[in-house]
Design a protein around this motif. Sequence first.
Motif, PDB file in Angstrom:
ATOM      1  N   THR A 171       0.855  -1.183   0.000  1.00 44.48           N
ATOM      2  CA  THR A 171       0.000   0.000   0.000  1.00 44.48           C
ATOM      3  C   THR A 171       0.892   1.235   0.000  1.00 44.48           C
ATOM      4  OG1 THR A 171      -1.734  -1.186   1.226  1.00 44.48           O
ATOM      5  CG2 THR A 171      -1.841   1.224   1.211  1.00 44.48           C
ATOM      6  N   ARG A 172       1.168   1.750  -1.172  1.00 41.01           N
ATOM      7  CA  ARG A 172       2.057   2.899  -1.295  1.00 41.01           C
ATOM      8  C   ARG A 172       1.262   4.189  -1.128  1.00 41.01           C
ATOM      9  NH1 ARG A 172       7.011   3.303  -3.001  1.00 41.01           N
ATOM     10  NH2 ARG A 172       6.960   1.237  -3.986  1.00 41.01           N
ATOM     11  N   VAL A 173       1.680   5.024  -0.193  1.00 40.64           N
ATOM     12  CA  VAL A 173       1.058   6.330   0.008  1.00 40.64           C
ATOM     13  C   VAL A 173       1.657   7.311  -1.001  1.00 40.64           C
ATOM     14  CG1 VAL A 173       0.765   8.255   1.617  1.00 40.64           C
ATOM     15  CG2 VAL A 173       0.613   5.892   2.440  1.00 40.64           C
ATOM     16  N   VAL A 174       0.802   8.061  -1.683  1.00 45.68           N
ATOM     17  CA  VAL A 174       1.277   8.986  -2.718  1.00 45.68           C
ATOM     18  C   VAL A 174       0.857  10.428  -2.457  1.00 45.68           C
ATOM     19  CG1 VAL A 174       1.410   7.207  -4.496  1.00 45.68           C
ATOM     20  CG2 VAL A 174      -0.731   8.479  -4.182  1.00 45.68           C
ATOM     21  N   GLY A 175      -0.011  10.660  -1.482  1.00 42.19           N
ATOM     22  CA  GLY A 175      -0.459  12.024  -1.224  1.00 42.19           C
ATOM     23  C   GLY A 175      -0.789  12.256   0.234  1.00 42.19           C
ATOM     24  N   LEU A 176      -0.524  13.469   0.695  1.00 36.10           N
ATOM     25  CA  LEU A 176      -0.836  13.863   2.062  1.00 36.10           C
ATOM     26  C   LEU A 176      -1.488  15.233   2.055  1.00 36.10           C
ATOM     27  CD1 LEU A 176      -0.621  13.970   5.196  1.00 36.10           C
ATOM     28  CD2 LEU A 176       1.750  14.755   4.890  1.00 36.10           C
ATOM     29  N   LYS A 177      -2.683  15.325   2.628  1.00 34.59           N
ATOM     30  CA  LYS A 177      -3.346  16.605   2.839  1.00 34.59           C
ATOM     31  C   LYS A 177      -3.383  16.847   4.336  1.00 34.59           C
ATOM     32  CE  LYS A 177      -7.626  19.187   2.030  1.00 34.59           C
ATOM     33  NZ  LYS A 177      -9.019  19.130   1.481  1.00 34.59           N
ATOM     34  N   GLU A 178      -2.620  17.845   4.776  1.00 36.82           N
ATOM     35  CA  GLU A 178      -2.566  18.145   6.197  1.00 36.82           C
ATOM     36  C   GLU A 178      -3.777  18.957   6.621  1.00 36.82           C
ATOM     37  OE1 GLU A 178       1.388  19.074   7.884  1.00 36.82           O
ATOM     38  OE2 GLU A 178       2.042  19.193   5.790  1.00 36.82           O
ATOM     39  N   GLY A 179      -4.190  18.759   7.846  1.00 33.95           N
ATOM     40  CA  GLY A 179      -5.342  19.483   8.375  1.00 33.95           C
ATOM     41  C   GLY A 179      -5.824  18.843   9.644  1.00 33.95           C
ATOM     42  N   GLU A 180      -7.046  19.113   9.981  1.00 36.33           N
ATOM     43  CA  GLU A 180      -7.672  18.521  11.163  1.00 36.33           C
ATOM     44  C   GLU A 180      -9.010  17.930  10.768  1.00 36.33           C
ATOM     45  OE1 GLU A 180      -7.802  21.367  14.312  1.00 36.33           O
ATOM     46  OE2 GLU A 180      -5.634  21.565  14.422  1.00 36.33           O
ATOM     47  N   PRO A 181      -9.035  16.695  10.303  1.00 34.22           N
ATOM     48  CA  PRO A 181      -7.952  15.706  10.314  1.00 34.22           C
ATOM     49  C   PRO A 181      -7.080  15.771   9.057  1.00 34.22           C
ATOM     50  CG  PRO A 181      -9.956  14.676   9.537  1.00 34.22           C
ATOM     51  CD  PRO A 181     -10.325  16.106   9.879  1.00 34.22           C
ATOM     52  N   PRO A 219      12.007  10.860   3.531  1.00 29.92           N
ATOM     53  CA  PRO A 219      10.614  11.339   3.487  1.00 29.92           C
ATOM     54  C   PRO A 219      10.079  11.395   2.055  1.00 29.92           C
ATOM     55  CG  PRO A 219      11.909  12.688   4.966  1.00 29.92           C
ATOM     56  CD  PRO A 219      12.888  11.801   4.259  1.00 29.92           C
ATOM     57  N   ILE A 220       8.882  10.862   1.841  1.00 29.97           N
ATOM     58  CA  ILE A 220       8.311  10.816   0.496  1.00 29.97           C
ATOM     59  C   ILE A 220       7.621  12.113   0.109  1.00 29.97           C
ATOM     60  CG2 ILE A 220       8.031   8.320   0.502  1.00 29.97           C
ATOM     61  CD1 ILE A 220       5.076   8.764   1.246  1.00 29.97           C
ATOM     62  N   PHE A 221       7.511  13.053   1.044  1.00 29.23           N
ATOM     63  CA  PHE A 221       6.924  14.357   0.733  1.00 29.23           C
ATOM     64  C   PHE A 221       8.003  15.427   0.895  1.00 29.23           C
ATOM     65  CE2 PHE A 221       3.475  11.819   2.746  1.00 29.23           C
ATOM     66  CZ  PHE A 221       2.761  11.563   1.578  1.00 29.23           C
ATOM     67  N   ASP A 222       7.974  16.429   0.007  1.00 27.59           N
ATOM     68  CA  ASP A 222       9.051  17.414  -0.049  1.00 27.59           C
ATOM     69  C   ASP A 222       8.703  18.748   0.608  1.00 27.59           C
ATOM     70  OD1 ASP A 222      10.702  15.698  -1.502  1.00 27.59           O
ATOM     71  OD2 ASP A 222       9.758  16.280  -3.390  1.00 27.59           O
ATOM     72  N   PHE A 251      15.059  17.333   1.993  1.00 23.95           N
ATOM     73  CA  PHE A 251      16.048  16.787   1.058  1.00 23.95           C
ATOM     74  C   PHE A 251      17.277  17.694   0.963  1.00 23.95           C
ATOM     75  CE2 PHE A 251      13.223  19.337  -1.625  1.00 23.95           C
ATOM     76  CZ  PHE A 251      14.121  20.075  -2.375  1.00 23.95           C
ATOM     77  N   THR A 252      17.156  18.964   1.370  1.00 28.48           N
ATOM     78  CA  THR A 252      18.316  19.848   1.365  1.00 28.48           C
ATOM     79  C   THR A 252      19.252  19.544   2.523  1.00 28.48           C
ATOM     80  OG1 THR A 252      17.252  21.560   2.712  1.00 28.48           O
ATOM     81  CG2 THR A 252      16.937  21.688   0.323  1.00 28.48           C
ATOM     82  N   ARG A 253      18.785  18.772   3.481  1.00 28.09           N
ATOM     83  CA  ARG A 253      19.571  18.495   4.690  1.00 28.09           C
ATOM     84  C   ARG A 253      19.913  17.020   4.839  1.00 28.09           C
ATOM     85  NH1 ARG A 253      16.115  21.178   9.358  1.00 28.09           N
ATOM     86  NH2 ARG A 253      17.998  20.766  10.581  1.00 28.09           N
ATOM     87  N   LEU A 254      19.588  16.217   3.825  1.00 28.66           N
ATOM     88  CA  LEU A 254      19.837  14.783   3.875  1.00 28.66           C
ATOM     89  C   LEU A 254      20.756  14.366   2.733  1.00 28.66           C
ATOM     90  CD1 LEU A 254      16.214  13.495   4.580  1.00 28.66           C
ATOM     91  CD2 LEU A 254      18.129  13.468   6.199  1.00 28.66           C
ATOM     92  N   SER A 255      21.697  13.508   3.040  1.00 24.70           N
ATOM     93  CA  SER A 255      22.614  12.988   2.035  1.00 24.70           C
ATOM     94  C   SER A 255      22.555  11.462   2.062  1.00 24.70           C
ATOM     95  CB  SER A 255      24.036  13.469   2.332  1.00 24.70           C
ATOM     96  OG  SER A 255      24.950  12.952   1.395  1.00 24.70           O
ATOM     97  N   PRO A 256      22.068  10.816   0.982  1.00 22.45           N
ATOM     98  CA  PRO A 256      21.980   9.354   0.986  1.00 22.45           C
ATOM     99  C   PRO A 256      23.351   8.710   0.757  1.00 22.45           C
ATOM    100  CG  PRO A 256      21.239  10.207  -1.124  1.00 22.45           C
ATOM    101  CD  PRO A 256      21.534  11.400  -0.257  1.00 22.45           C
ATOM    102  N   HIS A 257      23.572   7.605   1.401  1.00 19.73           N
ATOM    103  CA  HIS A 257      24.792   6.844   1.153  1.00 19.73           C
ATOM    104  C   HIS A 257      24.474   5.355   1.229  1.00 19.73           C
ATOM    105  CE1 HIS A 257      25.183   6.250   5.586  1.00 19.73           C
ATOM    106  NE2 HIS A 257      24.784   7.504   5.648  1.00 19.73           N
ATOM    107  N   ARG A 258      25.197   4.586   0.447  1.00 16.91           N
ATOM    108  CA  ARG A 258      24.969   3.160   0.334  1.00 16.91           C
ATOM    109  C   ARG A 258      26.250   2.431   0.737  1.00 16.91           C
ATOM    110  NH1 ARG A 258      20.670   0.760  -1.323  1.00 16.91           N
ATOM    111  NH2 ARG A 258      20.692  -1.261  -2.403  1.00 16.91           N
ATOM    112  N   GLU A 259      26.110   1.311   1.411  1.00 13.83           N
ATOM    113  CA  GLU A 259      27.255   0.511   1.811  1.00 13.83           C
ATOM    114  C   GLU A 259      27.004  -0.946   1.488  1.00 13.83           C
ATOM    115  OE1 GLU A 259      28.927   3.269   5.499  1.00 13.83           O
ATOM    116  OE2 GLU A 259      27.792   1.452   5.951  1.00 13.83           O
ATOM    117  N   LEU A 260      28.075  -1.688   1.271  1.00 15.37           N
ATOM    118  CA  LEU A 260      27.986  -3.085   0.864  1.00 15.37           C
ATOM    119  C   LEU A 260      28.221  -4.001   2.060  1.00 15.37           C
ATOM    120  CD1 LEU A 260      29.999  -2.838  -2.469  1.00 15.37           C
ATOM    121  CD2 LEU A 260      27.572  -2.384  -2.042  1.00 15.37           C
TER     122      LEU A 260
END
Length: 521
Positions: free
Chosen positions: A203-213, A236-239, A244-253
Amino acid sequence: MTGNAGDQTSYWIETAPPGALHPPLATDITVDVAVIGAGIAGLSTARELARAGRSVAVLEADRIATGVTGHTTAKLSAQHSLVYEQLRRTRGVEAAKLYGRSQSEAIRHAAAIVADLGIDCDWEDTDSFAYTLESGRTEELKAEADAARAAGLPAEYVTGTDLPFPVAGAVRVAGQAQFHPRKYLLALTEDLLGHGAQMYEHTRVVGLKEGEPCRLTTEVGPTVTATDVVVATHYPIFDRALLFTRLSPHRELVLTAPMPAGTAPQGMYITPEQNTRSVRTAPYADGQRLLIVTGESFTPGTADTEERFGRLTAWVTEHFGPLDFTHRWATQDNSTTDSVPLVGPFHAGSRHTYVATGFGGWGMSGGIMAGRLLSDLITGQGSPWSELYDPRRVRTAVREAPAFLKNQAKVARHFVGDRLPPTSGSVDDLAPGEGALVRIDGHRCAAYRDDAGEVHAVSARCTHLGCLVAFNRAERAWECPCHGSRFDPDGQILQGPATRPLEKRAVPGPDTATDAPTDRS
């Protein structure tokens, strides 16, 4: 070595029970809290909230604990390489103490859960070591030992270890732990379901509408209405928070091999040298231990992964002798620009949305800590370390600017360079198992030829923010070097933050000429 170049099965996934199948979300639901992501951070958060009496739904794009958590090296340690002296310099002594206390309490909390639920997850108490091979760095490690001790950890500087090679010095922290992460999380899932939580896989989430609720939309169609939402998707899947300006991905084996128990290291070891080397062992059959070695850190989409597996294999053989390697895989994480995870309200305007990300390779203790912290925030209890991890914390030039600028310069190079016309190529040039960027009918495409000779072509632009993907031939995947999204040869998402697959492209027949390099990818 088990499998082939395309087989990257994690030992944790292969040796854990398959677990119960949980259906995709089939109808609209309403809950108190929706948790997006069923790794250790998401499931830990869900369990804490379910036990606190909240109605909880967990939404997982694939299967429980088969993503980042299923590919970890599974160390439960508050010693995160050489972090404490850095924290003492950049955030102050009290911040370092809060960091050490929060991570140490997470380990104790996990131990209590294992005992309370009787979880068979190969739990072992052990010591953790950060070491150096360079005599010129011993003062740095002595300072780290002092900073870790001042932060409340049982740390000391030592010169001897049970590694089969000499070290110049090491910081030893007693009373840490290691475990089988998927066995632990499958038991955790059963417990949270027993407290009324709902679990949805695929179940992939593709959208978020913030509010109450708040309202979540899913790829499969139904929606989720929730008072509070937790985004625990690793990246995070939402921008909207611009994290994303403060995260740097890295991969290790990662490589594994059985070895005699009598000669196997008993502690957990790491050095940032030699492009990272991490060593530990786990229980194995027939009086043996399973050696688990991690290293060769790189940004996704920027390295010849097969070559790096070769380097790691050579290093293990040099230091531990000839071994029969059984598994190899890769693990991925994100580091923040100030080395402290981002856990708390999603952005400055958030009232009911929360995030957990940026664990920097230490997601086991960090994920458990995040579960407790987010549960405390949502239930209104507060936490002594909420300010330390708050994603809304203000960046300062001294503390964060150099890493921030370096990260953005790397991403900018891809944004600019990706828009310059590359050398044209043809799918006819691809050998089986190879992938490359080519032009098809004027489109810049990512093309891969499988072992049967069939060519699979997809758009070359990552659906997250548009960087060009690159091919990882060891894992046979397309990877985005900007923010770490990963896709299979047919463009399906292996790892976010992308929420949409790469579009498929028609493949020309043999000897079809490529078009002039116009940018219509």
